[in-house]
Every structure is written in C-alpha cells, then in structure tokens.
Design a protein around this motif. Structure first.
Motif, PDB file in Angstrom:
ATOM      1  N   ALA A 125      93.717  21.048 -14.851  1.00 30.21           N
ATOM      2  CA  ALA A 125      92.689  21.127 -13.844  1.00 30.21           C
ATOM      3  C   ALA A 125      91.404  21.425 -14.291  1.00 30.21           C
ATOM      4  O   ALA A 125      89.810  21.550 -13.715  1.00 30.21           O
ATOM      5  N   LYS A 126      91.455  21.880 -16.145  1.00 28.10           N
ATOM      6  CA  LYS A 126      89.931  22.146 -16.439  1.00 28.10           C
ATOM      7  C   LYS A 126      89.688  20.237 -16.888  1.00 28.10           C
ATOM      8  O   LYS A 126      88.263  19.728 -17.302  1.00 28.10           O
ATOM      9  N   HIS A 127      90.588  19.598 -16.319  1.00 21.98           N
ATOM     10  CA  HIS A 127      89.338  17.932 -16.640  1.00 21.98           C
ATOM     11  C   HIS A 127      89.775  17.094 -14.794  1.00 21.98           C
ATOM     12  O   HIS A 127      89.422  16.588 -15.072  1.00 21.98           O
ATOM     13  N   PRO A 147      89.658  21.701  -3.308  1.00 22.99           N
ATOM     14  CA  PRO A 147      90.431  21.894  -4.551  1.00 22.99           C
ATOM     15  C   PRO A 147      89.244  22.002  -5.513  1.00 22.99           C
ATOM     16  O   PRO A 147      88.376  21.296  -5.639  1.00 22.99           O
ATOM     17  N   GLY A 148      89.968  23.422  -5.947  1.00 25.72           N
ATOM     18  CA  GLY A 148      88.769  23.488  -7.353  1.00 25.72           C
ATOM     19  C   GLY A 148      87.656  24.444  -6.376  1.00 25.72           C
ATOM     20  O   GLY A 148      87.029  25.308  -7.714  1.00 25.72           O
ATOM     21  N   PHE A 149      87.229  24.707  -5.047  1.00 22.59           N
ATOM     22  CA  PHE A 149      86.639  26.509  -5.128  1.00 22.59           C
ATOM     23  C   PHE A 149      87.147  27.202  -5.327  1.00 22.59           C
ATOM     24  O   PHE A 149      88.456  27.578  -6.139  1.00 22.59           O
ATOM     25  N   VAL A 150      86.599  28.088  -5.729  1.00 18.17           N
ATOM     26  CA  VAL A 150      87.193  29.220  -6.415  1.00 18.17           C
ATOM     27  C   VAL A 150      86.601  30.553  -5.948  1.00 18.17           C
ATOM     28  O   VAL A 150      86.218  30.936  -4.683  1.00 18.17           O
ATOM     29  N   ARG A 151      87.433  31.292  -5.901  1.00 18.54           N
ATOM     30  CA  ARG A 151      88.179  32.750  -5.421  1.00 18.54           C
ATOM     31  C   ARG A 151      88.669  34.007  -6.348  1.00 18.54           C
ATOM     32  O   ARG A 151      88.486  33.076  -7.310  1.00 18.54           O
ATOM     33  N   LEU A 152      88.053  35.307  -5.829  1.00 22.64           N
ATOM     34  CA  LEU A 152      88.904  36.487  -6.940  1.00 22.64           C
ATOM     35  C   LEU A 152      90.774  36.115  -6.470  1.00 22.64           C
ATOM     36  O   LEU A 152      90.194  36.416  -5.569  1.00 22.64           O
ATOM     37  N   CYS A 153      90.795  36.559  -7.675  1.00 23.51           N
ATOM     38  CA  CYS A 153      92.406  36.892  -7.751  1.00 23.51           C
ATOM     39  C   CYS A 153      92.852  38.281  -7.538  1.00 23.51           C
ATOM     40  O   CYS A 153      91.989  39.379  -8.182  1.00 23.51           O
ATOM     41  N   PRO A 154      93.169  37.932  -6.420  1.00 18.44           N
ATOM     42  CA  PRO A 154      93.437  39.438  -5.649  1.00 18.44           C
ATOM     43  C   PRO A 154      94.272  40.317  -6.592  1.00 18.44           C
ATOM     44  O   PRO A 154      94.438  41.882  -6.095  1.00 18.44           O
ATOM     45  N   HIS A 155      94.986  39.955  -7.657  1.00 20.42           N
ATOM     46  CA  HIS A 155      96.185  40.745  -8.410  1.00 20.42           C
ATOM     47  C   HIS A 155      95.122  40.735  -9.272  1.00 20.42           C
ATOM     48  O   HIS A 155      96.006  42.300  -9.757  1.00 20.42           O
ATOM     49  N   CYS A 156      94.540  40.313 -10.047  1.00 19.74           N
ATOM     50  CA  CYS A 156      93.993  40.915 -11.512  1.00 19.74           C
ATOM     51  C   CYS A 156      92.768  40.652 -11.884  1.00 19.74           C
ATOM     52  O   CYS A 156      91.950  41.449 -12.568  1.00 19.74           O
TER      53      CYS A 156
END
Length: 127
Positions: free
Chosen positions: A61-63, A23-32
C-alpha cells in the motif's frame, strides 16, 4: 465505484466495508479512529495476528498497490497477477509493476488522472 468497498486499518488490523470511491481512498477506522484505506477487489484480509502478511499489505500500500487488478503482458496476452505473500516477493512486485501503482501527486491528482488529463473530483489520497 458503486456499493460498498473493503477498507483496511493498518493500525488495528481491522477490515470493514463502507461506500468507497477508488483504491487508496481513506476513511477513519470505526474501531480505533486511525486512517483506513480502501482496498481493491483482490484484497482478502489476513488474521489480525498474522503480522508478517500485514507487513506485506502495508508495504504494498505504501508503494501504491491497494490490491487493484495488476496485469502482466505474457507473450501477446495480458494475464492478471496474484499479489505476493512475503516481503521479498513484494519488493520484486513493486519494482516490476511500478507503472501500475496508484500514486497520489502533490497537486492532488492520481497518476492516472495526470496521464489522461481527466480529473475525478474526490478527496486526496494520503498515506
């Protein structure tokens, strides 16, 4: 983590599943094309139009709360908690359970990795 995991884009309020790490790992959104964050097993996406609930999700999520399992000691037993559905409850939740938040550190280690001394070599969690 093996298999697919839920990701949420806070810009376009879209969710999708892709192979994940934690959790918290990032990817690029395929939509935007903006950043999407891997959410935990307790995450259930609200409707795109439910801005109030998306605000709660973004605040959490920011916290450092990506809907991972959170436990509370009740007497001598640990109980799993449900996530809040409004900002007032979310603020209390963050304050009370801050020790269980997932926090990236400047050195790229999560708070769990810092405590245990074990490093999980993964991309840095960013927000």
């Amino acid at each position: 983590m093996h298999g697919t995991a839920p990701f949420a884009c806070f810009d376009c309020h879209t969710t999708f599943k892709r192979p994940g790490k934690s959790p918290g790992f990032v990817r690029l959104c395929p939509h935007c094309g903006h950043t999407a964050y891997q959410m935990g097993v307790k995450f259930h996406a609200p409707n795109k139009s439910n801005q109030a609930l998306w605000d709660v999700i973004i605040y959490l999520a920011k916290h450092g709360f990506y809907y991972q399992e959170i436990h509370n000691l009740h007497g001598y037993m640990w109980e799993q908690l449900n996530y809040p559905n409004n900002l007032i409850e979310a603020q209390h939740f963050v304050k009370h359970f801050c020790d269980q938040a997932i926090r990236p550190l400047a050195n790229g280690l999560s708070s769990t990795e810092q405590k245990t001394g074990r490093v999980n070599h993964r991309e840095q969690i960013i927000f």
